[in-house]
Design a protein around this motif. Sequence first.
Motif, mmCIF file in Angstrom:
data_model
loop_
_atom_site.group_PDB
_atom_site.id
_atom_site.type_symbol
_atom_site.label_atom_id
_atom_site.label_comp_id
_atom_site.label_asym_id
_atom_site.label_seq_id
_atom_site.Cartn_x
_atom_site.Cartn_y
_atom_site.Cartn_z
ATOM 1 N N ASN A 136 0.814 -1.219 0.000
ATOM 2 C CA ASN A 136 0.000 0.000 0.000
ATOM 3 C C ASN A 136 0.846 1.266 0.000
ATOM 4 O O ASN A 136 0.449 2.295 0.527
ATOM 5 C CB ASN A 136 -0.975 0.008 1.181
ATOM 6 C CG ASN A 136 -0.342 -0.280 2.528
ATOM 7 O OD1 ASN A 136 0.677 -0.957 2.610
ATOM 8 N ND2 ASN A 136 -0.953 0.226 3.589
ATOM 9 N N LEU A 137 2.006 1.171 -0.636
ATOM 10 C CA LEU A 137 2.905 2.316 -0.780
ATOM 11 C C LEU A 137 2.684 3.014 -2.121
ATOM 12 O O LEU A 137 2.367 2.372 -3.119
ATOM 13 C CB LEU A 137 4.361 1.839 -0.701
ATOM 14 C CG LEU A 137 5.448 2.905 -0.888
ATOM 15 C CD1 LEU A 137 5.469 3.877 0.285
ATOM 16 C CD2 LEU A 137 6.814 2.231 -1.066
ATOM 17 N N PHE A 138 2.838 4.329 -2.115
ATOM 18 C CA PHE A 138 2.958 5.107 -3.350
ATOM 19 C C PHE A 138 4.330 5.768 -3.362
ATOM 20 O O PHE A 138 4.751 6.354 -2.349
ATOM 21 C CB PHE A 138 1.904 6.220 -3.407
ATOM 22 C CG PHE A 138 0.610 5.851 -4.065
ATOM 23 C CD1 PHE A 138 0.581 5.208 -5.293
ATOM 24 C CD2 PHE A 138 -0.593 6.179 -3.468
ATOM 25 C CE1 PHE A 138 -0.619 4.883 -5.906
ATOM 26 C CE2 PHE A 138 -1.802 5.858 -4.065
ATOM 27 C CZ PHE A 138 -1.811 5.206 -5.288
ATOM 28 N N ILE A 139 5.011 5.707 -4.482
ATOM 29 C CA ILE A 139 6.251 6.460 -4.673
ATOM 30 C C ILE A 139 5.897 7.754 -5.399
ATOM 31 O O ILE A 139 5.323 7.725 -6.487
ATOM 32 C CB ILE A 139 7.284 5.662 -5.503
ATOM 33 C CG1 ILE A 139 7.580 4.301 -4.857
ATOM 34 C CG2 ILE A 139 8.567 6.489 -5.657
ATOM 35 C CD1 ILE A 139 8.191 4.359 -3.485
ATOM 36 N N LYS A 140 6.245 8.883 -4.797
ATOM 37 C CA LYS A 140 5.946 10.176 -5.401
ATOM 38 C C LYS A 140 7.058 10.564 -6.378
ATOM 39 O O LYS A 140 8.230 10.640 -6.008
ATOM 40 C CB LYS A 140 5.806 11.261 -4.321
ATOM 41 C CG LYS A 140 4.564 11.111 -3.476
ATOM 42 C CD LYS A 140 4.517 12.110 -2.331
ATOM 43 C CE LYS A 140 4.101 13.490 -2.790
ATOM 44 N NZ LYS A 140 3.917 14.402 -1.624
ATOM 45 N N ILE A 141 6.666 10.778 -7.626
ATOM 46 C CA ILE A 141 7.593 11.196 -8.679
ATOM 47 C C ILE A 141 7.069 12.499 -9.266
ATOM 48 O O ILE A 141 5.891 12.589 -9.624
ATOM 49 C CB ILE A 141 7.707 10.128 -9.785
ATOM 50 C CG1 ILE A 141 8.284 8.825 -9.204
ATOM 51 C CG2 ILE A 141 8.572 10.625 -10.940
ATOM 52 C CD1 ILE A 141 8.360 7.687 -10.207
ATOM 53 N N SER A 160 3.625 1.282 -7.720
ATOM 54 C CA SER A 160 2.511 2.229 -7.685
ATOM 55 C C SER A 160 3.051 3.638 -7.466
ATOM 56 O O SER A 160 3.909 3.862 -6.603
ATOM 57 C CB SER A 160 1.533 1.860 -6.566
ATOM 58 O OG SER A 160 0.900 0.628 -6.859
ATOM 59 N N VAL A 161 2.526 4.593 -8.252
ATOM 60 C CA VAL A 161 3.111 5.940 -8.305
ATOM 61 C C VAL A 161 2.092 7.023 -7.990
ATOM 62 O O VAL A 161 0.969 7.008 -8.503
ATOM 63 C CB VAL A 161 3.734 6.209 -9.694
ATOM 64 C CG1 VAL A 161 4.238 7.650 -9.804
ATOM 65 C CG2 VAL A 161 4.871 5.229 -9.976
ATOM 66 N N ASN A 162 2.500 7.951 -7.146
ATOM 67 C CA ASN A 162 1.781 9.193 -6.918
ATOM 68 C C ASN A 162 2.537 10.261 -7.688
ATOM 69 O O ASN A 162 3.642 10.653 -7.306
ATOM 70 C CB ASN A 162 1.749 9.517 -5.415
ATOM 71 C CG ASN A 162 1.111 10.865 -5.094
ATOM 72 O OD1 ASN A 162 0.924 11.706 -5.963
ATOM 73 N ND2 ASN A 162 0.817 11.089 -3.827
ATOM 74 N N VAL A 163 1.983 10.707 -8.798
ATOM 75 C CA VAL A 163 2.642 11.736 -9.609
ATOM 76 C C VAL A 163 2.371 13.093 -8.960
ATOM 77 O O VAL A 163 1.221 13.481 -8.769
ATOM 78 C CB VAL A 163 2.129 11.734 -11.058
ATOM 79 C CG1 VAL A 163 2.900 12.754 -11.881
ATOM 80 C CG2 VAL A 163 2.247 10.347 -11.672
#
Length: 367
Positions: A136-141, A160-163
């Motif tokens: 349930n992690l998002f990597i912010k890019i 999974s990505v948080n833009v």
Amino acid sequence: MSEILKKLSGQGVSIWLDDISRERLRTGNLESLIRDKQVVGVTSNPTIFASALSKGDAYQTQLHDLKVRGVDVEEAVRAITTYDIRWAADVLRPVYDATGGVDGRVSIEVDPRLARETEKTVAEARALWWLVDRPNLFIKIPATVEGLPAITQAISEGISVNVTLIFSLERYRAVMDAWLTGLEQAREKGLDLSGIESVASFFVSRVDTEIDKRLDKIGTPEALALKGKAAVANARLAFAAFEEVVASPRWQALAGAGARPQRPLWASTGTKNPDYPDTLYVDDLVTSGTVNTMPEKTLGAAADHGRIDGDTIRPFYEQAWNTMAALKEAGIDYDDVVTSLEEDGVEKFEASWSELLSTVTAELKKA
């Protein structure tokens, strides 16, 4: 439980908290916000971590151990921040399970000094994904030009990505293209698309701050009448762009293979101008299938006196286009505004990271 926030959730808006600290985790505050304030996700940034580290003693044991081990400051920052992110992810895991992986998410961002370096951003995203090791992690890019191929690559690998740092409609469309391309590549690799989530963080209040400043300089009655209207109009048109994309055959093919939409996320939702309602960017951006990540102050204001009156996005597309046309007629150069905001945003993120490094350096000396 706040009935107003319950109503907001009932409209299909996922409420996330734009804050994290070990003290919040240690005291059970995050659990109480999940229980009482409808919070179903958490976002973080270096400024939030620097603030958390400078208050209380929650980090002292870990700081002492890091100092004893002779860990350098960069590694210490990662050890400290990923510890909190893992903890928050575990607290939110029941939400993640209950929503089938849609919510219950926690975001951590790549080193913002890499915002203009694609390959290093991808390497950092992989490292954080491995280090936190939570589904349930998002990597912010960041949505810089250089960030776009990094977004594609990360998603193609099942990350999974948080833009983050999206200001312009044109760049937002490029972000959605990068996301779709990543999903298409993941499908070619045989990955399970249903496990790859993404959100696109469209920044709100900073748009009003920048455009209002320019409207004040223009100073005409027509210009001044447009103050406080740009950010909501811009966000509403972003959602219109999102609807176009999810109606496309390209998306429908991916959806048929199990993919889920990249939800628009309203970021920077605390009002900067005290003349504006403190729930402006909550009340006026309500529609299903979105996320609103709020600082605790905004969350409290929304819980107390938010005005949740149904969908405040879809019925207002024409009004939003009219607002943008009026801004252009008044002399606002939209392209220059969003370029300035992105450049300023990257600089602020880098400054925040330097502040975090300085804070950890100071705390290690005291430990």
